[in-house]
Design a protein around this motif. Sequence first.
Motif, PDB file in Angstrom:
ATOM      1  N   LEU A 180      37.898  39.696  55.613  1.00  0.00           N
ATOM      2  CA  LEU A 180      38.670  39.314  54.431  1.00  0.00           C
ATOM      3  C   LEU A 180      40.161  39.345  54.746  1.00  0.00           C
ATOM      4  O   LEU A 180      40.629  40.251  55.447  1.00  0.00           O
ATOM      5  CB  LEU A 180      38.401  40.297  53.291  1.00  0.00           C
ATOM      6  CG  LEU A 180      36.988  40.309  52.706  1.00  0.00           C
ATOM      7  CD1 LEU A 180      36.811  41.530  51.805  1.00  0.00           C
ATOM      8  CD2 LEU A 180      36.706  39.029  51.937  1.00  0.00           C
ATOM      9  N   SER A 181      40.917  38.397  54.195  1.00  0.00           N
ATOM     10  CA  SER A 181      42.376  38.535  54.191  1.00  0.00           C
ATOM     11  C   SER A 181      42.727  39.578  53.128  1.00  0.00           C
ATOM     12  O   SER A 181      41.887  39.916  52.276  1.00  0.00           O
ATOM     13  CB  SER A 181      43.030  37.195  53.830  1.00  0.00           C
ATOM     14  OG  SER A 181      42.723  36.878  52.482  1.00  0.00           O
ATOM     15  N   GLN A 185      42.163  38.004  49.759  1.00  0.00           N
ATOM     16  CA  GLN A 185      40.740  37.927  49.385  1.00  0.00           C
ATOM     17  C   GLN A 185      40.193  39.297  48.972  1.00  0.00           C
ATOM     18  O   GLN A 185      39.420  39.401  48.017  1.00  0.00           O
ATOM     19  CB  GLN A 185      39.914  37.358  50.546  1.00  0.00           C
ATOM     20  CG  GLN A 185      40.155  35.876  50.770  1.00  0.00           C
ATOM     21  CD  GLN A 185      39.592  35.401  52.096  1.00  0.00           C
ATOM     22  OE1 GLN A 185      39.537  36.146  53.072  1.00  0.00           O
ATOM     23  NE2 GLN A 185      39.165  34.150  52.126  1.00  0.00           N
ATOM     24  N   GLN A 229      41.344  39.951  45.548  1.00  0.00           N
ATOM     25  CA  GLN A 229      40.573  39.171  44.566  1.00  0.00           C
ATOM     26  C   GLN A 229      39.192  39.807  44.346  1.00  0.00           C
ATOM     27  O   GLN A 229      38.741  39.957  43.213  1.00  0.00           O
ATOM     28  CB  GLN A 229      40.434  37.746  45.108  1.00  0.00           C
ATOM     29  CG  GLN A 229      39.965  36.737  44.093  1.00  0.00           C
ATOM     30  CD  GLN A 229      39.719  35.376  44.761  1.00  0.00           C
ATOM     31  OE1 GLN A 229      40.198  35.092  45.866  1.00  0.00           O
ATOM     32  NE2 GLN A 229      38.960  34.546  44.087  1.00  0.00           N
ATOM     33  N   SER A 281      40.597  44.764  54.422  1.00  0.00           N
ATOM     34  CA  SER A 281      40.972  43.594  55.229  1.00  0.00           C
ATOM     35  C   SER A 281      41.339  44.009  56.660  1.00  0.00           C
ATOM     36  O   SER A 281      41.806  43.185  57.437  1.00  0.00           O
ATOM     37  CB  SER A 281      42.150  42.865  54.567  1.00  0.00           C
ATOM     38  OG  SER A 281      43.256  43.739  54.416  1.00  0.00           O
ATOM     39  N   PHE A 316      30.981  35.184  45.425  1.00  0.00           N
ATOM     40  CA  PHE A 316      32.279  35.245  46.122  1.00  0.00           C
ATOM     41  C   PHE A 316      32.106  34.868  47.603  1.00  0.00           C
ATOM     42  O   PHE A 316      32.959  34.232  48.199  1.00  0.00           O
ATOM     43  CB  PHE A 316      32.843  36.665  45.996  1.00  0.00           C
ATOM     44  CG  PHE A 316      34.231  36.845  46.542  1.00  0.00           C
ATOM     45  CD1 PHE A 316      35.344  36.699  45.718  1.00  0.00           C
ATOM     46  CD2 PHE A 316      34.437  37.171  47.873  1.00  0.00           C
ATOM     47  CE1 PHE A 316      36.624  36.881  46.216  1.00  0.00           C
ATOM     48  CE2 PHE A 316      35.723  37.352  48.378  1.00  0.00           C
ATOM     49  CZ  PHE A 316      36.812  37.204  47.544  1.00  0.00           C
TER      50      PHE A 316
END
Length: 139
Positions: free
Chosen positions: A42-43, A46, A49, A68, A131
């Motif tokens: 994940l960034s 992200q 989110q 992340s 997601f």
Amino acid sequence: MATNRTFTMIKPDAVRNGHIGAILKMINDGGFRIVAMKYTQLSIAQAGQFYAVHSARPFYGELTSFMSSGPIVAAILEKDNAVADFRTLIGATNPVEAAEGTIRKAYATSIGENAVHGSDSDENAEIEGNFFFSGLERF
Ligand code: CMP
């Protein structure tokens, strides 16, 4: 009525410490079928989110930077009573409180770096699975 699917991530600490295989074995031995799975990272946006529900919490920054910080394994799992049974299998959020035989008791190191995520409701299991996975990635 409970649905039969939940969502999980093997978190960056457990991946870094070489526990993917052992955790997947506990998931299989617990009677869960893998519907979808991917190895990804994940960034920070992200992660933010994904964990937006926790955005007001004091640990949100720590949580999103940790989540992340390296690759994760994301998966949708299937079993009768999946959400509740998976939360029993993973154990309490804080590993100090996790029961013997649970994934977090075996592999979590702290409340923040707690090896695995498990959805807390059927509604969130659906949102979290969506997601990461399209319909074409579910079997
Ligand atoms: P998870 O089940 O992925 O859902 C939210 C996450 O926030 C939780 O696991 C923990 O990793 C993290 N978390 C909860 N409480 C704290 C805390 N007090 N400090 C740091 N991280 C926390």
